[in-house]
Write a protein that holds these residues in place. Structure first.
Motif, PDB file in Angstrom:
ATOM      1  N   LEU A  84      93.735  31.113  -0.864  1.00  0.00           N
ATOM      2  CA  LEU A  84      92.448  31.538  -1.050  1.00  0.00           C
ATOM      3  C   LEU A  84      92.238  32.121  -2.313  1.00  0.00           C
ATOM      4  CD1 LEU A  84      91.153  32.853   2.419  1.00  0.00           C
ATOM      5  CD2 LEU A  84      90.957  30.479   1.399  1.00  0.00           C
ATOM      6  N   GLY A  85      93.514  32.428  -2.950  1.00  0.00           N
ATOM      7  CA  GLY A  85      93.478  32.883  -4.370  1.00  0.00           C
ATOM      8  C   GLY A  85      94.148  34.529  -4.361  1.00  0.00           C
ATOM      9  N   PRO A  86      94.136  34.783  -5.546  1.00  0.00           N
ATOM     10  CA  PRO A  86      95.202  36.422  -5.765  1.00  0.00           C
ATOM     11  C   PRO A  86      94.151  37.330  -5.076  1.00  0.00           C
ATOM     12  CG  PRO A  86      94.081  35.374  -7.847  1.00  0.00           C
ATOM     13  CD  PRO A  86      93.634  34.187  -6.748  1.00  0.00           C
ATOM     14  N   LEU A  87      94.848  38.284  -4.655  1.00  0.00           N
ATOM     15  CA  LEU A  87      94.443  39.356  -4.153  1.00  0.00           C
ATOM     16  C   LEU A  87      93.266  40.050  -5.254  1.00  0.00           C
ATOM     17  CD1 LEU A  87      94.216  41.331  -1.545  1.00  0.00           C
ATOM     18  CD2 LEU A  87      95.875  42.801  -2.749  1.00  0.00           C
ATOM     19  N   GLN A  88      92.024  40.493  -5.015  1.00  0.00           N
ATOM     20  CA  GLN A  88      91.184  40.795  -6.062  1.00  0.00           C
ATOM     21  C   GLN A  88      91.374  42.039  -6.229  1.00  0.00           C
ATOM     22  OE1 GLN A  88      87.299  39.830  -3.957  1.00  0.00           O
ATOM     23  NE2 GLN A  88      87.592  37.668  -4.256  1.00  0.00           N
ATOM     24  N   SER A  89      91.832  43.126  -5.142  1.00  0.00           N
ATOM     25  CA  SER A  89      91.871  44.479  -5.419  1.00  0.00           C
ATOM     26  C   SER A  89      92.679  44.828  -4.361  1.00  0.00           C
ATOM     27  CB  SER A  89      90.349  45.247  -5.375  1.00  0.00           C
ATOM     28  OG  SER A  89      90.847  46.484  -5.579  1.00  0.00           O
TER      29      SER A  89
END
Length: 128
Positions: A84-89
């Motif tokens: 789902l993509g890189p961790l946002q924060s």
């Protein structure tokens, strides 16, 4: 009168939000060696991390959703794992779009995977 009106409005918004949460699946993060805590909600092709989510900041953590119950039992990422993509924060609420799947209830585990080290960081098992 204004305060009463606003209170009624926001109580209704909260009631609707709780009803929507019940339609999805939820879980809590499980630490695997590294510090992680927080809750996860998967509903309507969206994955929500709660406001109390925390993780030790690392540069290469990606969020995966998989049908595997325990990612420690397989060679990860498995064939059903969706990146789902890189961790946002490393802290707080965040939302990820999940591609539409035929049966969302089969996707029962959220995995935080270190792509640089090919290492399982933590996971959450989702259930009703």
């Amino acid at each position: 009168a204004f305060i009463d009106e606003q209170r009624k409005l926001w109580l209704e918004v909260a009631r609707e939000a709780r009803q929507r949460q019940r339609l999805g699946t939820q879980g809590n993060m499980v630490m695997i060696g590294e510090y992680t805590k927080g809750d996860i909600l998967y509903v309507d092709n969206l994955l929500f991390f709660g406001t109390l989510f925390e993780i030790d900041p690392l540069p290469s953590i990606s969020v995966y959703l998989t049908t595997v119950v325990d990612p420690r039992d397989v060679v990860f990422p498995d064939e059903t794992a969706m990146d789902l993509g890189p961790l946002q924060s490393a802290y707080g609420a965040q939302t990820y779009d999940v591609p539409a799947v035929e049966n969302p209830l089969l996707y029962r585990t959220v995995v935080l995977w270190d792509t640089e080290l090919s290492k399982l960081h933590s996971f959450a098992q989702l259930s009703k």
